[in-house]
Design a protein around this motif. Structure first.
Motif, PDB file in Angstrom:
ATOM      1  N   ASN A  64     -17.404   9.177   2.961  1.00 54.15           N
ATOM      2  CA  ASN A  64     -17.380   8.661   4.335  1.00 54.15           C
ATOM      3  C   ASN A  64     -18.733   8.102   4.736  1.00 54.15           C
ATOM      4  O   ASN A  64     -18.870   7.449   5.763  1.00 54.15           O
ATOM      5  CB  ASN A  64     -16.980   9.777   5.317  1.00 54.15           C
ATOM      6  N   ASN A  65     -19.726   8.387   3.909  1.00 54.19           N
ATOM      7  CA  ASN A  65     -21.084   7.942   4.183  1.00 54.19           C
ATOM      8  C   ASN A  65     -21.276   6.530   3.629  1.00 54.19           C
ATOM      9  O   ASN A  65     -21.032   6.276   2.456  1.00 54.19           O
ATOM     10  CB  ASN A  65     -22.070   8.909   3.520  1.00 54.19           C
ATOM     11  N   THR A  66     -21.702   5.615   4.495  1.00 55.69           N
ATOM     12  CA  THR A  66     -21.861   4.218   4.090  1.00 55.69           C
ATOM     13  C   THR A  66     -22.841   4.067   2.942  1.00 55.69           C
ATOM     14  O   THR A  66     -22.597   3.313   1.984  1.00 55.69           O
ATOM     15  CB  THR A  66     -22.333   3.352   5.276  1.00 55.69           C
ATOM     16  N   GLN A  67     -23.958   4.787   3.013  1.00 52.14           N
ATOM     17  CA  GLN A  67     -24.950   4.679   1.953  1.00 52.14           C
ATOM     18  C   GLN A  67     -24.407   5.192   0.628  1.00 52.14           C
ATOM     19  O   GLN A  67     -24.697   4.638  -0.440  1.00 52.14           O
ATOM     20  CB  GLN A  67     -26.210   5.458   2.326  1.00 52.14           C
ATOM     21  N   GLU A  68     -23.594   6.247   0.671  1.00 51.76           N
ATOM     22  CA  GLU A  68     -23.004   6.783  -0.554  1.00 51.76           C
ATOM     23  C   GLU A  68     -22.082   5.741  -1.203  1.00 51.76           C
ATOM     24  O   GLU A  68     -22.038   5.606  -2.427  1.00 51.76           O
ATOM     25  CB  GLU A  68     -22.212   8.056  -0.267  1.00 51.76           C
ATOM     26  N   ILE A  69     -21.340   5.017  -0.388  1.00 54.16           N
ATOM     27  CA  ILE A  69     -20.452   3.977  -0.912  1.00 54.16           C
ATOM     28  C   ILE A  69     -21.282   2.885  -1.586  1.00 54.16           C
ATOM     29  O   ILE A  69     -20.947   2.420  -2.681  1.00 54.16           O
ATOM     30  CB  ILE A  69     -19.578   3.390   0.211  1.00 54.16           C
ATOM     31  N   ILE A  70     -22.379   2.498  -0.946  1.00 56.18           N
ATOM     32  CA  ILE A  70     -23.274   1.497  -1.541  1.00 56.18           C
ATOM     33  C   ILE A  70     -23.817   2.010  -2.867  1.00 56.18           C
ATOM     34  O   ILE A  70     -23.892   1.278  -3.857  1.00 56.18           O
ATOM     35  CB  ILE A  70     -24.425   1.154  -0.574  1.00 56.18           C
ATOM     36  N   ASN A  71     -24.206   3.287  -2.895  1.00 55.99           N
ATOM     37  CA  ASN A  71     -24.713   3.892  -4.127  1.00 55.99           C
ATOM     38  C   ASN A  71     -23.679   3.834  -5.238  1.00 55.99           C
ATOM     39  O   ASN A  71     -24.004   3.567  -6.398  1.00 55.99           O
ATOM     40  CB  ASN A  71     -25.106   5.347  -3.883  1.00 55.99           C
ATOM     41  N   GLN A  72     -22.425   4.100  -4.899  1.00 57.54           N
ATOM     42  CA  GLN A  72     -21.359   4.137  -5.895  1.00 57.54           C
ATOM     43  C   GLN A  72     -21.046   2.739  -6.450  1.00 57.54           C
ATOM     44  O   GLN A  72     -20.461   2.618  -7.520  1.00 57.54           O
ATOM     45  CB  GLN A  72     -20.092   4.754  -5.300  1.00 57.54           C
ATOM     46  N   LEU A  73     -21.431   1.722  -5.718  1.00 51.97           N
ATOM     47  CA  LEU A  73     -21.201   0.344  -6.151  1.00 51.97           C
ATOM     48  C   LEU A  73     -22.491  -0.300  -6.653  1.00 51.97           C
ATOM     49  O   LEU A  73     -22.569  -1.522  -6.768  1.00 51.97           O
ATOM     50  CB  LEU A  73     -20.623  -0.481  -5.000  1.00 51.97           C
ATOM     51  N   THR A  74     -23.473   0.499  -6.956  1.00 55.84           N
ATOM     52  CA  THR A  74     -24.773  -0.029  -7.368  1.00 55.84           C
ATOM     53  C   THR A  74     -24.670  -0.863  -8.642  1.00 55.84           C
ATOM     54  O   THR A  74     -23.808  -0.629  -9.480  1.00 55.84           O
ATOM     55  CB  THR A  74     -25.772   1.124  -7.577  1.00 55.84           C
ATOM     56  N   GLN A  75     -25.535  -1.854  -8.746  1.00 54.19           N
ATOM     57  CA  GLN A  75     -25.560  -2.737  -9.907  1.00 54.19           C
ATOM     58  C   GLN A  75     -26.601  -2.248 -10.897  1.00 54.19           C
ATOM     59  O   GLN A  75     -27.682  -1.816 -10.515  1.00 54.19           O
ATOM     60  CB  GLN A  75     -25.921  -4.161  -9.463  1.00 54.19           C
ATOM     61  N   SER A  76     -26.272  -2.307 -12.172  1.00 56.93           N
ATOM     62  CA  SER A  76     -27.236  -1.902 -13.186  1.00 56.93           C
ATOM     63  C   SER A  76     -28.428  -2.860 -13.182  1.00 56.93           C
ATOM     64  O   SER A  76     -28.288  -4.051 -12.905  1.00 56.93           O
ATOM     65  CB  SER A  76     -26.594  -1.905 -14.568  1.00 56.93           C
TER      66      SER A  76
END
Length: 274
Positions: free
Chosen positions: A221-233
């Motif tokens: 539910n945390n926006t930053q966590e979602i961004i982290n999970q979609l991080t680019q190598s």
């Protein structure tokens, strides 16, 4: 193990909050498998389930090249061709998305195409669909003889139990590296019949990553966590994320890749490292 590598986003965010003048970077790694998500852990103990939104083929190909460096020729040949096939599957999926006006429900479309045996049933069908869509989307025709050579080298080693020769595996990996590099550049920028530079391929990858995450039970539910999970190598091997100002510049880069004399060891040595 086929390794996924990136910078830990949690360490990066924490260091920025505590000391803007000093950014702490830690290596985060995970294992690439058939699963959509990769469980990656950093040297400081943070763990994240990451969807590799750049696709899996760059990491499979990097694994093939590292295997070649280590003298593991069977592993290098098998992994190299697996990377090529993964790219072909992604290309077919992305082409379907574009041809259906880029629907927002990208995950159901992905599942539908992936389960279509007529298209994805075996290597021959995948190559056929890919060759047609490659020409349709880029305006370029795959050179059949070169493509068949890659397939024959792989088949001789994997299916006919031919003892692999370093020279043959080197040719295979260089040919796959060049084709994947050129294919991703061409379709990244040339999906509109070469008239415009359009980022269809990375856009599709991001849409799919987001949809897969939201459909799973892993989404935070945390926006930053979602961004982290979609991080680019940060260790991308291929030049498919390069920016070009015009079509001439793009074509010059493709010509450079096509004609440059290079071997698999040199390519492996150029894989970025944290």
């Amino acid at each position: 193990m086929i390794e996924y590598e990136t910078i830990c986003p949690k360490c990066l965010i924490q260091s920025r909050k505590s000391d803007i003048s000093h950014v702490h970077i830690s290596r985060m790694t995970g294992e690439v498998t058939d699963a959509d998500f990769i469980k990656a852990t950093c040297t400081d103990g943070h763990s994240i389930n990451i969807f590799p939104r750049e696709g899996k083929y760059p990491f499979i190909l990097a694994h093939a090249l590292r295997s070649f460096q280590a003298g593991q020729l069977y592993e290098a040949a098998a992994s190299g061709y697996a990377a090529l096939e993964d790219l072909m599957k992604l290309f077919i999926q992305a082409s379907t998305w574009v041809s259906t006006d880029q629907p927002k429900d990208v995950k159901p479309l992905y599942d539908k195409v992936a389960s279509n045996k007529l298209v994805m049933g075996n290597s021959t069908r995948i190559i056929g669909a890919y060759a047609y869509l490659y020409q349709l989307n880029t305006g370029s025709i795959i050179q059949q003889r070169k493509f068949e050579k890659m397939s024959h080298i792989r088949d001789d080693i994997i299916h006919a139990a031919k003892i692999p020769q370093a020279s043959d595996v080197n040719k295979l990996l260089v040919a796959i590296y060049k084709h994947v590099s050129i294919a991703t550049i061409r379709w990244y920028h040339s999906a509109d019949n070469g008239r415009h530079l359009l980022p269809w391929l990375p856009e599709y990858k991001m849409q799919l990553a987001t949809a897969a995450l939201m459909e799973s039970d892993l989404a935070s539910n945390n926006t930053q966590e979602i961004i982290n999970q979609l991080t680019q190598s940060t260790t991308i091997l291929l030049p498919d994320m390069q920016l070009f100002s015009d079509v001439n510049e793009l074509n010059t880069r493709i010509e450079e890749i096509s004609t440059k004399e290079i071997d698999a060891i040199t390519i492996a040595e150029n894989i970025p490292k944290l």
